[in-house]
Every structure is written in C-alpha cells, then in structure tokens.
Scaffold this motif. Structure first.
Motif, short mmCIF file in Angstrom:
data_model
loop_
_atom_site.label_atom_id
_atom_site.label_comp_id
_atom_site.label_asym_id
_atom_site.label_seq_id
_atom_site.Cartn_x
_atom_site.Cartn_y
_atom_site.Cartn_z
N ALA A 1 23.35 -23.11 44.46
CA ALA A 1 23.13 -22.48 43.17
C ALA A 1 21.63 -22.29 42.97
O ALA A 1 20.99 -22.96 42.16
N LEU A 2 21.04 -21.38 43.74
CA LEU A 2 19.60 -21.19 43.74
C LEU A 2 19.31 -19.72 43.93
O LEU A 2 19.87 -19.07 44.80
N ALA A 3 18.45 -19.18 43.09
CA ALA A 3 18.06 -17.78 43.23
C ALA A 3 16.54 -17.68 43.14
O ALA A 3 15.89 -18.52 42.51
N VAL A 4 15.99 -16.70 43.81
CA VAL A 4 14.58 -16.35 43.60
C VAL A 4 14.56 -14.98 42.96
O VAL A 4 15.48 -14.17 43.13
N SER A 5 13.52 -14.71 42.20
CA SER A 5 13.50 -13.45 41.48
C SER A 5 12.09 -12.92 41.38
O SER A 5 11.10 -13.63 41.59
N PHE A 6 12.01 -11.63 41.07
CA PHE A 6 10.73 -10.95 40.85
C PHE A 6 10.84 -10.20 39.53
O PHE A 6 11.75 -9.39 39.34
N GLY A 7 9.92 -10.44 38.65
CA GLY A 7 9.95 -9.79 37.35
C GLY A 7 9.77 -10.83 36.25
O GLY A 7 9.48 -11.99 36.54
N PRO A 8 9.98 -10.43 34.99
CA PRO A 8 10.44 -9.11 34.54
C PRO A 8 9.36 -8.05 34.63
O PRO A 8 8.18 -8.34 34.53
N LYS A 9 9.82 -6.81 34.81
CA LYS A 9 8.93 -5.66 34.86
C LYS A 9 9.42 -4.62 33.88
O LYS A 9 10.51 -4.05 34.04
N ALA A 10 8.65 -4.40 32.82
CA ALA A 10 8.98 -3.35 31.86
C ALA A 10 8.60 -2.01 32.46
O ALA A 10 7.44 -1.78 32.81
N LEU A 11 9.57 -1.12 32.62
CA LEU A 11 9.36 0.16 33.28
C LEU A 11 8.82 1.18 32.28
O LEU A 11 9.47 1.47 31.27
N THR A 12 7.65 1.73 32.57
CA THR A 12 7.06 2.75 31.72
C THR A 12 7.18 4.13 32.37
O THR A 12 7.44 4.25 33.57
N ARG A 13 6.95 5.13 31.57
CA ARG A 13 6.97 6.49 32.09
C ARG A 13 5.90 6.69 33.16
O ARG A 13 6.11 7.34 34.17
N ASP A 14 4.72 6.10 32.91
CA ASP A 14 3.64 6.21 33.89
C ASP A 14 4.01 5.52 35.20
O ASP A 14 3.62 5.99 36.28
N ASP A 15 4.75 4.40 35.13
CA ASP A 15 5.20 3.73 36.35
C ASP A 15 6.07 4.67 37.19
O ASP A 15 5.94 4.75 38.41
N ILE A 16 6.99 5.36 36.52
CA ILE A 16 7.90 6.27 37.23
C ILE A 16 7.11 7.37 37.92
O ILE A 16 7.32 7.67 39.11
N SER B 1 3.93 7.38 38.76
CA SER B 1 3.05 6.85 39.81
C SER B 1 3.84 6.48 41.05
O SER B 1 3.38 6.71 42.19
N PHE B 2 5.00 5.86 40.88
CA PHE B 2 5.84 5.46 42.00
C PHE B 2 6.25 6.68 42.82
O PHE B 2 6.16 6.69 44.05
N TYR B 3 6.68 7.72 42.12
CA TYR B 3 7.12 8.94 42.80
C TYR B 3 5.93 9.68 43.42
O TYR B 3 6.04 10.24 44.51
N ALA B 4 4.79 9.66 42.72
CA ALA B 4 3.61 10.35 43.24
C ALA B 4 3.13 9.73 44.54
O ALA B 4 2.57 10.44 45.40
N ALA B 5 3.34 8.42 44.73
CA ALA B 5 2.96 7.78 45.99
C ALA B 5 3.78 8.36 47.14
O ALA B 5 3.28 8.49 48.26
N GLU B 6 5.05 8.70 46.88
CA GLU B 6 5.87 9.34 47.91
C GLU B 6 5.42 10.79 48.13
O GLU B 6 5.38 11.26 49.27
N GLU B 7 5.09 11.48 47.04
CA GLU B 7 4.61 12.85 47.20
C GLU B 7 3.32 12.90 48.01
O GLU B 7 3.05 13.88 48.71
N GLN B 8 2.52 11.82 47.93
CA GLN B 8 1.30 11.76 48.72
C GLN B 8 1.61 11.73 50.21
O GLN B 8 0.83 12.21 51.03
#
Length: 306
Positions: free
Chosen positions: A165-180, A182-189
């Motif tokens: 009964a053990l989990a590891v996690s990452f977050g919390p991360k509040a998703l902003t419009r700028d995050d979306i 920027s994330f996609y722009a890195a792929e466009e690059q």
C-alpha cells in the motif's frame, strides 16, 4: 497532396515517412517549464549527459501523418508506448508512421496510428500506438443530450492491487493556459508549427470545447518527471505504458500523477515491475488518465524513493 481522413475510407496499412527531425538543445528548458514551477533539470540528467523528456515522442502522428492526411477536432483516446532508450537534445530522430487499424465503439469512430522512431544509427528509440477519436464533437454532443458521462475509471486502490500500500506521486500541478501553449510549443519547436485544439481557441471551440486543451500526453509528461526524479534514465530502456485518456485537460485542472506497484513480472528475460499509473484532477477528484506501466527491474522501481 493532403487528403481528408474519413472513417469510411481510411486506408489501413498505409505508411508515411520516414521523416527526420532534430531535437533542439533547449528542448528540456522549454518543456519542463510547462510541467512544473520548479527546476526539474536534474531529473533528466545523468553522468552521460542530458536526455529529453520523452513524452514528445508519443504524439508524433500529429505531424507525421498530417503530411498526407487532414483531420480536425479529434482527441487522443488511448496510448500504448514501448520505449527502448533515451533521446538527447541535439539528436536527430527518424520517424515512420502507418495507419494500423480503425474501429467503432459506442458511437465513436477511431483511427489507430503506429509510429516507429529510430536514431541516426537505426537503433529503435520507441514504438507508439495512438487511438484517436475522430468524431469527438458528435460523441460529446450525444453524451450531453443523454445527460450522462461514460463510466470513469477510478484510481487504483493499493489495498486491492495485491502489492504494498505505497504510492509515489508528482504534483499537484495547476494547469494554466500558458502551460498548455508552452508544452505544445516545445513540440512545434521539434516538428514545426501546427494549429490544433492545443493552441488554437477557434479550433477548440469548433470541436465543442470551452477552450484549448493540453495534449493527453501532458499527463505522461508528469509521469516522466516522477520516474526521472526516482531513477533518472534507468527506467527508459524496456519501459512499456498502456493508458486511456479519460477527460480533457482544460485550463484550471489540478493534476497529480501517481504510481502504485502491483506485482513482479518478467520483461524480455529481465525482472520487471508492473505499476498502476493514474493522473487525477484534484479539483474534481476524477481521473484524467488511467493505465499500467511495466518497468525494467534494474532501477525501474524503488519503493523507498520519494
């Protein structure tokens, strides 16, 4: 010549490529800024140097297959990933895509794209199968009329998983419009510009969405940060993921990626660990991604890490 990808005439088996792309040297700097407000560069650095956060490899159909086909308003429904090794900023990769299948389920029409990536020496980097819901607006409109969402997968319960009964996690991360963006722009690059539901508000609204959405692989990017923080690149060679994307990632969701060990198994003659992976929206308490991963036993999982 680009032709519309109509479900009735999808040419199953048709291949596109190979096409070559170079991963920019500042890829991680741009990508990781969209995944966290803190410095994650150490999670993607080893004594051999830096390696690229790998989730950009999972969505290459958006660029490769669109060299020959056009489709608008689709959303990512399912993703199966087989990783073989890291890609480093500055590397050139070669990608071949093919239409592997098509199917209908509960009124949805899906196309399945298979993408194979190799490095400059022809060594496999990864293979990805992506199931895309082509008639998203039709399906979501029918759902709204019925005033019911499809049953959502629940987060794995470690008490029922047969493992600790053990989990590891990452977050919390509040998703902003700028995050979306920027994330996609890195792929466009890497691949070049492409207007889509992830950076074009008009296209998103035409598909029946309230705003742009993050690619489903954003959740898998968070999972990369979790695993990179635990094991740097040791989990990459031989890692296998199979996930379903359950909800669209609109601005405002608060995401937490979690991994729970389930059982020991054998992967290509090596010990491996099967884990349940989930990404939750902590604002609503609902999962946005659910699936499993099988990681190489050597460095693939260490329950004592945080």
């Amino acid at each position: 010549m680009v032709e519309p990808l109509c479900y009735g005439t999808i040419p199953v088996g048709q291949a596109v490529g190979p096409l070559a792309y170079v991963v920019p040297r500042d890829f991680n700097q741009r990508r990781l800024a969209a995944l966290s407000g803190r410095d994650l560069s150490a999670c993607f650095r080893t004594e051999d140097g830096e390696f690229a956060e790998p989730s950009f490899l999972y969505g290459q159909h958006s660029w490769v297959m669109r060299r020959h086909f056009s489709w608008a308003g689709s959303v990512h429904a399912k993703c199966d990933v087989a990783l073989e090794g890291p890609v480093r900023p500055g590397d050139r990769i070669h990608v071949t895509g093919r239409i592997a299948d098509k199917y209908e389920r509960r009124g949805g029409r899906y196309a399945v794209f298979e993408m194979a990536t190799v490095d400059d020496d022809g060594r496999p980097v990864c293979t990805v199968r992506n199931s895309m819901l082509l008639n998203f607006r039709e399906v979501v409109t029918r759902r709204r009329v019925a005033q019911a969402d499809p049953p959502a997968a629940s987060a794995p319960d470690p008490a029922k998983a047969g493992g600790p009964a053990l989990a590891v996690s990452f977050g919390p991360k509040a998703l902003t419009r700028d995050d979306i963006l920027s994330f996609y722009a890195a792929e466009e690059q890497v691949y070049g510009p492409h207007a889509s539901l992830h950076n074009d508000e008009a296209a998103a609204k035409a598909a029946g969405l309230a705003d742009i959405i993050a690619p489903g692989r954003y959740s898998l990017g968070l999972m990369s940060c979790l695993l990179g923080g635990l094991h740097r690149d040791r989990w990459l060679p031989g890692a296998r993921f199979s996930v379903a994307f359950l909800r669209n990632l609109l601005p405002g969701v608060v995401l937490r990626a979690s991994a729970i060990p389930r059982e020991r198994s054998n992967l290509i003659g090596r010990p491996a660990t099967t884990i349940d992976i989930t990404c939750m929206d902590e604002r609503s308490g609902l999962p946005v991604l659910s699936g499993t991963a099988e990681l190489p036993g050597k460095g693939g999982w260490s329950p004592g890490c945080r």
